[in-house]
Design a protein around this motif. Structure first.
Motif, PDB file in Angstrom:
ATOM      1  N   GLU A  37       0.808  -1.227   0.000  1.00  0.00           N
ATOM      2  CA  GLU A  37       0.000   0.000   0.000  1.00  0.00           C
ATOM      3  C   GLU A  37       0.839   1.275   0.000  1.00  0.00           C
ATOM      4  OE1 GLU A  37       0.486  -0.929   4.453  1.00  0.00           O
ATOM      5  OE2 GLU A  37       0.396  -2.039   2.543  1.00  0.00           O
ATOM      6  N   GLU A  38       2.161   1.137   0.093  1.00  0.00           N
ATOM      7  CA  GLU A  38       3.057   2.291   0.034  1.00  0.00           C
ATOM      8  C   GLU A  38       3.580   2.553  -1.379  1.00  0.00           C
ATOM      9  OE1 GLU A  38       4.159   4.349   2.767  1.00  0.00           O
ATOM     10  OE2 GLU A  38       2.362   3.396   3.562  1.00  0.00           O
ATOM     11  N   ALA A  39       3.481   1.563  -2.264  1.00  0.00           N
ATOM     12  CA  ALA A  39       4.173   1.634  -3.558  1.00  0.00           C
ATOM     13  C   ALA A  39       3.722   2.801  -4.419  1.00  0.00           C
ATOM     14  CB  ALA A  39       3.987   0.317  -4.316  1.00  0.00           C
ATOM     15  N   TRP A  40       2.423   2.951  -4.629  1.00  0.00           N
ATOM     16  CA  TRP A  40       1.954   4.005  -5.532  1.00  0.00           C
ATOM     17  C   TRP A  40       2.183   5.398  -4.953  1.00  0.00           C
ATOM     18  CZ3 TRP A  40       1.097   4.692 -10.395  1.00  0.00           C
ATOM     19  CH2 TRP A  40       0.715   3.640 -11.217  1.00  0.00           C
ATOM     20  N   ILE A  41       2.065   5.537  -3.640  1.00  0.00           N
ATOM     21  CA  ILE A  41       2.222   6.865  -3.056  1.00  0.00           C
ATOM     22  C   ILE A  41       3.685   7.299  -3.081  1.00  0.00           C
ATOM     23  CG2 ILE A  41       2.605   6.381  -0.586  1.00  0.00           C
ATOM     24  CD1 ILE A  41      -0.034   8.795  -1.989  1.00  0.00           C
TER      25      ILE A  41
ATOM     26  N   MET B  59      -5.363   3.148  -2.225  1.00  0.00           N
ATOM     27  CA  MET B  59      -4.247   2.279  -2.609  1.00  0.00           C
ATOM     28  C   MET B  59      -4.163   1.131  -1.614  1.00  0.00           C
ATOM     29  SD  MET B  59      -1.927   5.565  -3.551  1.00  0.00           S
ATOM     30  CE  MET B  59      -3.081   6.609  -2.628  1.00  0.00           C
ATOM     31  N   THR B  60      -4.509  -0.056  -2.066  1.00  0.00           N
ATOM     32  CA  THR B  60      -4.625  -1.220  -1.205  1.00  0.00           C
ATOM     33  C   THR B  60      -3.322  -1.998  -1.126  1.00  0.00           C
ATOM     34  OG1 THR B  60      -5.354  -2.526  -3.095  1.00  0.00           O
ATOM     35  CG2 THR B  60      -7.066  -1.485  -1.791  1.00  0.00           C
ATOM     36  N   ASN B  61      -3.308  -3.000  -0.234  1.00  0.00           N
ATOM     37  CA  ASN B  61      -2.246  -4.001  -0.220  1.00  0.00           C
ATOM     38  C   ASN B  61      -2.801  -5.241  -0.903  1.00  0.00           C
ATOM     39  OD1 ASN B  61      -0.515  -6.211   0.571  1.00  0.00           O
ATOM     40  ND2 ASN B  61       0.347  -4.858   2.120  1.00  0.00           N
ATOM     41  N   GLY B  62      -2.259  -5.586  -2.076  1.00  0.00           N
ATOM     42  CA  GLY B  62      -2.777  -6.679  -2.880  1.00  0.00           C
ATOM     43  C   GLY B  62      -2.259  -8.047  -2.497  1.00  0.00           C
ATOM     44  N   ASN B  63      -1.479  -8.123  -1.423  1.00  0.00           N
ATOM     45  CA  ASN B  63      -0.972  -9.402  -0.934  1.00  0.00           C
ATOM     46  C   ASN B  63      -1.909  -9.879   0.173  1.00  0.00           C
ATOM     47  OD1 ASN B  63       1.565  -9.056  -2.504  1.00  0.00           O
ATOM     48  ND2 ASN B  63       1.885  -7.378  -1.066  1.00  0.00           N
TER      49      ASN B  63
END
Length: 397
Positions: free
Chosen positions: A194-198, A223-227
């Motif tokens: 959830e940190e990647a896009w930001i 922005m979610t955590n897809g794992n």
């Protein structure tokens, strides 16, 4: 008394001077130095080093073989030692406007640039970053415009049986406007969180700037955590400082797609949203594009706007899940309901290019309308930031 005071002041000044010297380590080395013509000089003080290199995405690419296939990786530049053990490299050509990442390799050991405090983590790799301004890259900068709010929030997922974290951008004025806003669900790639896009995608800066320019509607971005096996990003959960990894369970086998309505329910309950298909968009990169494809076809009345950024298309042949059954039948239902936008973007050198080409042939054969956007280069954040800047202005019109 005067003599004691003078002594105290002298000792204090010596202490301050010593502290400053310890803090800064003498005269600072400037790195990176961006020149007026957009060439860039990198410097590292390493008087005992034998060889110093810089590696980064501003250099010509080189082929890198990984367990996931062959990729275009960052090239290498050789620094030359100068006065006082300061090594230096200047790009032979001006750099185009972009957000760039880099690191040093000193006698075979990779390290950060100690003169540059700006760093970003991508899965388990940390790099320094800098921006060459101008053109599209100005969207990646913090400009003098109204700014939205970025929040890290926890929600409960009954489907997964755990509390999980997501990152939410709300546009400038959300707190006081009283209005309802459309929601854009933006999903990361394999190994991300959830940190990647930001961080890597510069989502907040891009949205602030596009909204301020009147090119995008004010919107909430989730922005979610897809794992699906993770509570949150590494270091942000009850696992503590667990090492980031791309080898995570429950990523592309149907679990996340099945649980995604939990996210939508939480967001609609927590924020002033437009609670209808017309007020929802979903898009993602790589694994996130895969999730966006399958979530949207599984829930044809949930999203009116769908974006596939360098998307993986189908699961491994050994994966069995109801989510992936009757692909063509579900696509037929989805497109019969006429989504306002179905957008596909990919780089010509992307290792997923052929899979996307085959998927577009399937859409073409069935007369399903979509928008296609092709760039150069491959499976890289440079492209995904471009796709975000292209896709977002088309939403909620």
């Amino acid at each position: 008394m005067k003599r004691v005071s003078l002594l105290a002041i002298t000792l204090l000044m010596c202490t301050i001077t010593f502290a400053q010297q310890a803090l800064w380590g003498g005269a600072p080395v400037v790195s990176p130095e961006i020149h007026d013509n957009n060439t860039v000089t990198f410097r590292l003080k390493a008087p005992k080093a034998v060889r110093v290199q810089v590696t980064g995405d501003f250099l010509p690419t080189q082929k890198i073989t990984t367990p996931f296939g062959e990729f275009d990786g960052p090239g290498m530049g050789e620094l030359v030692e100068g006065k006082d053990g300061v090594w230096e490299y200047t790009t032979p050509e001006p750099l185009a406007p972009e957000l760039y990442s880099y690191s040093f390799i000193v006698d075979g050991l990779r390290m950060m640039d100690p003169a540059n405090v700006y760093m970003i983590r991508d899965v388990s790799t940390v790099t320094n970053v800098f921006i060459i301004g101008g053109g599209r890259a100005d969207l990646y900068k913090v400009n003098d415009v109204p700014h939205g709010t970025v929040s890290r929030m926890w929600y409960n997922s009954p489907t997964l049986g755990m509390d999980r974290r997501l990152t939410v951008y709300t546009p400038a004025g959300y707190e006081t406007s009283g209005k309802r806003y459309p929601v854009f669900y933006l999903l990361h790639g394999m190994g991300g969180d959830e940190e990647a896009w930001i961080a890597l995608g510069r989502t907040a800066q891009i949205l602030d700037n596009l909204i301020a320019q009147g090119k995008a509607k004010p919107m909430i971005v989730v922005m979610t955590n897809g794992n699906a096996a993770q509570e949150a990003a590494p270091g942000e959960s009850s696992l503590g400082f667990a090492a980031p990894s791309m080898q995570l369970p429950k990523t592309m086998e149907g679990t996340f797609e099945t649980a995604f309505p939990d996210v939508v329910k939480f967001v609609d309950k927590t924020f002033r949203t437009i609670k209808s298909k017309s007020g929802r968009a979903i898009a993602g990169l790589s694994m996130g594009g895969y999730h966006s494809l399958h979530i949207s076809k599984q829930n044809p009345d949930m999203f009116n706007y769908v974006g596939l950024f360098s998307a993986a298309i189908m699961p491994d042949k050994n994966v069995k899940s109801p989510i992936y059954e009757d692909m063509e039948g579900k696509l037929k239902t989805q497109f019969a309901k006429k989504p306002a936008l179905y957008w596909i973007g990919i780089g010509k050198a992307d290792f997923l290019y052929k899979a996307n080409e085959d998927y577009r042939k399937l859409l073409d054969e069935n007369g399903y309308k979509y928008t296609y956007y092709e760039t150069g280069e491959g499976h890289i954040w440079k492209n995904w930031r471009i796709y975000l800047t292209e896709f977002t202005p088309l939403l909620f019109k």
